[in-house]
Design an enzyme around this catalytic site. Structure first.
Site, PDB file in Angstrom:
ATOM      1  N   ASP B  89      16.202   6.007  -3.384  1.00  0.00           N
ATOM      2  CA  ASP B  89      17.047   6.911  -2.613  1.00  0.00           C
ATOM      3  C   ASP B  89      16.124   7.970  -2.004  1.00  0.00           C
ATOM      4  O   ASP B  89      14.964   8.112  -2.410  1.00  0.00           O
ATOM      5  CB  ASP B  89      18.101   7.517  -3.558  1.00  0.00           C
ATOM      6  CG  ASP B  89      19.193   8.233  -2.801  1.00  0.00           C
ATOM      7  OD1 ASP B  89      19.162   8.229  -1.551  1.00  0.00           O
ATOM      8  OD2 ASP B  89      20.086   8.790  -3.466  1.00  0.00           O
ATOM      9  N   ASP B 124      19.560  10.236   5.515  1.00  0.00           N
ATOM     10  CA  ASP B 124      20.653  10.414   6.463  1.00  0.00           C
ATOM     11  C   ASP B 124      21.361  11.746   6.241  1.00  0.00           C
ATOM     12  O   ASP B 124      21.019  12.487   5.313  1.00  0.00           O
ATOM     13  CB  ASP B 124      21.635   9.251   6.339  1.00  0.00           C
ATOM     14  CG  ASP B 124      22.127   9.097   4.922  1.00  0.00           C
ATOM     15  OD1 ASP B 124      21.279   9.045   3.994  1.00  0.00           O
ATOM     16  OD2 ASP B 124      23.350   9.056   4.697  1.00  0.00           O
ATOM     17  N   CYS B 274      37.553  -0.967 -27.826  1.00  0.00           N
ATOM     18  CA  CYS B 274      36.531  -1.716 -27.090  1.00  0.00           C
ATOM     19  C   CYS B 274      35.850  -2.696 -28.038  1.00  0.00           C
ATOM     20  O   CYS B 274      35.802  -2.467 -29.247  1.00  0.00           O
ATOM     21  CB  CYS B 274      35.531  -0.712 -26.522  1.00  0.00           C
ATOM     22  SG  CYS B 274      34.096  -1.428 -25.739  1.00  0.00           S
TER      23      CYS B 274
END
Lengths: 648, 648
Positions: B89, B124, B274
């Protein structure tokens, strides 16, 4: 036998079940141990999956000459090498699968007793779904007869008497009632395997509810033969405590994997959609390549990991108060389960379910689809709105859905409106009508719905609103310019706080409660931090505290005295036997076995008045059980005492 | 960069993505590796969770003097000790969180290239959701400018150009289109973290779809900053290929556990709901007692187990053709996701989605709630029923829902009815109108709905039936005595088989297909075992085979010739470049890069005519891609050739 409720949600419950070989937390799953073919030993199951109790088949042991001799000497615990509680089955299922079996019904009970089974099962008559009513009637007669005889032979073994009755719901109720009169300890619901095999879950729901209706609520209930986690959440929500699984091994042998949403063939899978230790150790293609016996072992382990995780998920949901959310989520993955859930929409079932539904929950109510609006807690809320809300004026201003709490969101307009006219302020919410006075009360503030609602919910909430507003003048609020005829020439001050506390007390304690409680000089103390109502005094007497969590009142002894004077016996009362009175006076909580009587309208987590047999108020507390439970449980608390009445 | 489609469902896809450091299967999740604080090393992740690709932050490395020097010498792979593909990134997210950052946009791209990143990201301009349109417009202009400049510096690094545009959907499309013109390899969708943080999933859906609309479909799409599995299924169904997760560590630090249905605080849990290796090793109370750093590690592992299991579940659902079922099930657990799903009901989105939706699936279509009726495949089915079904007579007899296939279930009555009158026979199903001729065709026979349907589905199916029957005479079938005026005096023989094959071919290939195909002496060969239609000959020429799995036709070269003569260019055609023609003539399948043009109505798994640039028929095959994909992909198959045309 000791069985006590430790937590609850829907008609489900977390209980402690005590046998001579230890205590088990329910809901729980008993893996089936086939003594002829032990895939995973019970000891290993305990270590790997936390298995607490197993079930094995006394009929199979009895028919095997070598095992029979051995087990009579060493007992069933040493035979299968497990020191926890063991339930034994009796051969009923074998008689269903293979036809008549050659064993005497009483002999097999004695045999179970003699081999030291913790819970032995009556050899009952399996009620097939395709029986005629006459056949089913005959079957339950014989089942009841055998159960009675068996009870006299049980000694210190706990006895499981199975409810039968095929799909005839009245027979289920009748059988359950008769069996509840017997000295039994454990109630399986039988004859349901063919229903589950054919995904006839609607019929299954009928069988469970009607059996539960007839049964003594203080005994554990076992859904016999149910081993697929798909139906665990719904069955628990309807009050089942035990399941047994042979499915883990049966499916493994067939190369099939159990998931909470259904079953998948290993050979159909390119990837394993699971995070259990088996599925994270192997890839799908590695698993497929395993040698057969290892493959079966791994699949059985996967199936048990999934099954026990679902049990933990259910218990966790009960603790968090979102069991219905779990039930609905699971149902959304199977159309037949969705059909089954629709059975719960009929009024008779709603009324039954409502008796178990706690007054509020730890967590917000979450919408999952068009079943949500039919939950028992919403049914109750609507019923109370229609019957108990008394703050009705001639005119009602209706606001659209907005942010919660509504009265804060709309506050600028409310002030303006109330200056002009004394009216009801109401939000047309997805949940139905929400008067502004109740906007902080569970579930109005504590619920999460989507913006765009489904048609069923929309219609249902409109229906309740129409009923609520029948014959009243309505003004739909659009914006700040909504016109209202002026009521009085000068500005008026409406006491919204008084309206709020009156509305909440009536909703919570019943019609007239506000009159009884606020009959003097009222002082409302608010939280400095949040501005919300916290404590209420009447003539300097602390009568109520409002809980921030659910916007409902905690009753103080001052308020309890008013309600005790106002409401006639037995309303709001839990009556304590004389022998327990001294303990209550010391501030101890109320054990179920000391409850003599109780208001049948009290529901779990309701505030209640603790009185002696002469209806003298002793204390105020919070119910943990409903009436039928208080009167039948021998263990555990019935009411948590909060505050005792000082001698006057 | 190599990227090819290997499997698909909804607008989702299973692809192989190849970088210099190996090939990754998508959809996939890249855990974020913070070089300052490696909780679990990438190497370990690969071993434990099967992690194939990771993402790390070049901005953080660049700002850290020691790392910067080191990484320029040894490369990013050695810095974080991982030999698989690494994405980096650029600091855009840091600029969003902390405001302006002091790095040159081109410098950071060069830096990523120089440290050997497999996929480097343009710096960006982050488009916040609360920007004005003008600000957003300015942002994408700058993003496009920087992307263009970055592309000229990338060398052999793959370049990720992020689509921005805030919540302005036209700007998203525009930005995506502009970026698709650049020599980029990978398209993140950016600026969505604040939407996800606020559960604005409806807006998220808009951003994803509009970005996808504008993007080159042959490049991988990454939902930047999405690390919670709750939105993985929906995002994949809309065409996202990559996710990145810093959530696993962030939530662990905060004592929170990720689940497919949301997030839970460890401290709220009494039991771990879980079956992952962490949750089966520890109980909730054991976990809570762990020393802090160990607790964080265990929670991070749990979070990654769950996240990767969800990825596997999604890939498995794509393979099995039930991704929509998974998407809808997940949405049922979150009201905001349900709202998001409603976005897909608008016609523009349905049209877009339908282009990717395969013609049929491996598994039956399962109803999960009121969203099901709005799935793209049902939208297509309704559209085709209204436009392509041509077997309409004056009178229609409507049957209620029944067992499938309907024509078998109702066969005794059908025969009687057809003796009297030549009419249409139709079932009013939950899916809409089902003409008896189509009752074995996907999804009519291959779908599972509950008996009691929700109101939305009921209204929707009625709407389609009304439209379908507009202006026709209707007879509602009640029982065998349903009266029909007699059409002809003598008994008549209706050829239902011919009606069936005509209706199916028109539905599948378009209006007129039946006329083109059955213009001669027709022979229908049925399976001896099932009695179902298998093969069809016209003048001894094998033209069609019916698939048992979905009740649709496989086109034989004989039939292909008829359709090629009948339908004008480009209908049903895939046009192959001259250079590839010799391979096709040998029976080889068609690679996407050799496709010159294609009928825009062809959808994945459609039968198609393979022609050369002069529209000479070469072969018949089955499409794997739609038009926009065929024309943009450089790798992978576009059409599986079935049969070539022999020289005549």
């Amino acid at each position: 036998m000791k069985f006590e409720i430790k937590g609850r949600d829907a008609a489900g419950r977390i209980c402690k079940f005590t046998t001579k070989h230890g205590t088990v937390t329910t809901p729980n799953l008993m893996p089936v141990i086939n003594p002829n073919k032990i895939l995973i030993s019970p000891k290993e199951m305990k270590k790997i999956f936390g298995t607490e109790m197993v079930i094995t088949n006394s009929y199979i042991i009895n028919k095997h000459k070598e095992y029979k001799e051995k087990v009579l000497k060493i007992g069933v615990h040493r035979l299968i090498d497990f020191d926890g509680p063991i339930m034994t089955d009796s051969g009923t299922f074998q008689s269903y699968v293979y036809g008549d079996i050659d064993i005497d019904p009483i002999e097999i009970v004695k045999f179970q007793r003699d081999i030291g089974s913790d819970v032995g099962t009556v050899l009952d008559v399996f009620g097939k779904p395709d029986q005629t009513k006459k056949e089913a009637e005959h079957g339950i007669k014989e089942t009841i007869k055998r159960s009675k005889k068996s009870a006299s032979e049980k000694d210190d073994m706990l006895l499981a008497c199975t409810v039968q009755g095929s799909i005839y719901l009245d027979l289920r109720v009748k059988c359950a009632k008769e069996l509840s009169k017997i000295d039994a300890d454990f109630y399986p619901i039988g004859g349901v395997v063919p229903l589950m095999e054919n995904q006839r879950y609607s019929d299954l729901v009928g069988c469970i509810i009607s059996s539960k209706r007839g049964l003594d609520p203080s005994k554990p209930v076992h859904l016999f033969g149910a081993g697929h986690p798909l139906i665990f959440p719904l069955a628990v929500a309807l009050g089942c405590d035990f399941f047994d699984s042979s499915a883990y091994a049966k499916y493994a042998n067939d190369r099939r994997m159990i998931f909470p949403w259904g079953t998948e063939r290993l050979d159909d899978l390119n990837e394993l959609p699971c995070c259990c230790p088996v599925c994270t150790k192997f890839t799908a293609s590695e698993l497929k390549k395993l040698e057969k016996s290892d493959l079966i072992l791994q699949l059985a382990k996967h199936n048990l990991y999934i099954s026990f995780a679902e049990i933990k998920k259910i218990r966790s949901a009960i603790s968090e108060g979102n069991l219905w959310e779990l039930v609905e989520r699971r149902a959304n993955s199977n159309p037949f389960l969705l059909d089954a859930l629709k059975e719960l929409r009929n009024t008779e079932n709603k009324i039954w379910l409502e008796k178990f539904e706690p007054i509020s929950k730890n967590k917000a109510l979450f919408y999952t689809g068009d079943h949500t609006i039919h939950r028992p807690i919403i049914y109750r809320t609507h019923k109370r709105l229609l019957n108990r809300y008394e703050q009705l004026f001639d005119t009602t201003v209706i606001f659209p859905e907005g942010n919660k709490p509504y009265s804060t969101y709309y506050s600028p307009y409310v002030k303006e409106i109330l200056k002009k006219k004394n009216v009801n302020l109401l939000v047309h919410s997805h949940l139905g009508p929400v008067p502004f006075e109740l906007d902080e009360m569970y579930p109005f503030a504590q619920s999460v719905f989507p913006k765009n609602i489904d048609k069923e919910t929309d219609e249902e909430s409109r229906k309740i609103i129409d009923e609520f507003l029948l014959g009243r003048k309505i003004i739909l609020w659009k914006d700040s310019r909504t016109s209202l005829e002026t009521d009085v020439s000068e500005e008026r001050k409406i006491d919204m706080d008084l309206r709020r506390i009156s509305a909440v007390t009536d909703m919570q304690f019943g019609n007239g409660a506000s009159k009884a409680l606020f009959n003097g000089k009222i002082k409302i103390v608010k939280s400095k931090k949040t501005g919300k109502i916290r404590n209420i005094y009447c003539d300097r007497n602390h009568i109520l505290s409002m809980r921030a969590s659910d916007g409902m009142f905690t009753l103080k002894i001052g308020g309890a005295c008013f309600l005790h004077d106002f409401f006639k016996y037995p309303k709001l009362r839990v009556v304590i036997r004389e022998v327990a009175v001294p303990f209550i006076k010391e501030g101890k909580s109320v054990f179920a076995k000391f409850v003599e009587d109780c208001d049948s309208a009290l529901i779990p987590l309701d505030e209640c008045l603790i009185v002696n047999e002469k209806d003298n108020l002793l204390a105020v507390g919070r119910c943990l059980l409903n009436k039928s439970e208080m009167l039948s449980f021998n263990y555990g608390l019935a009411v948590k005492t909060r505050e005792i009445k000082k001698r006057s």
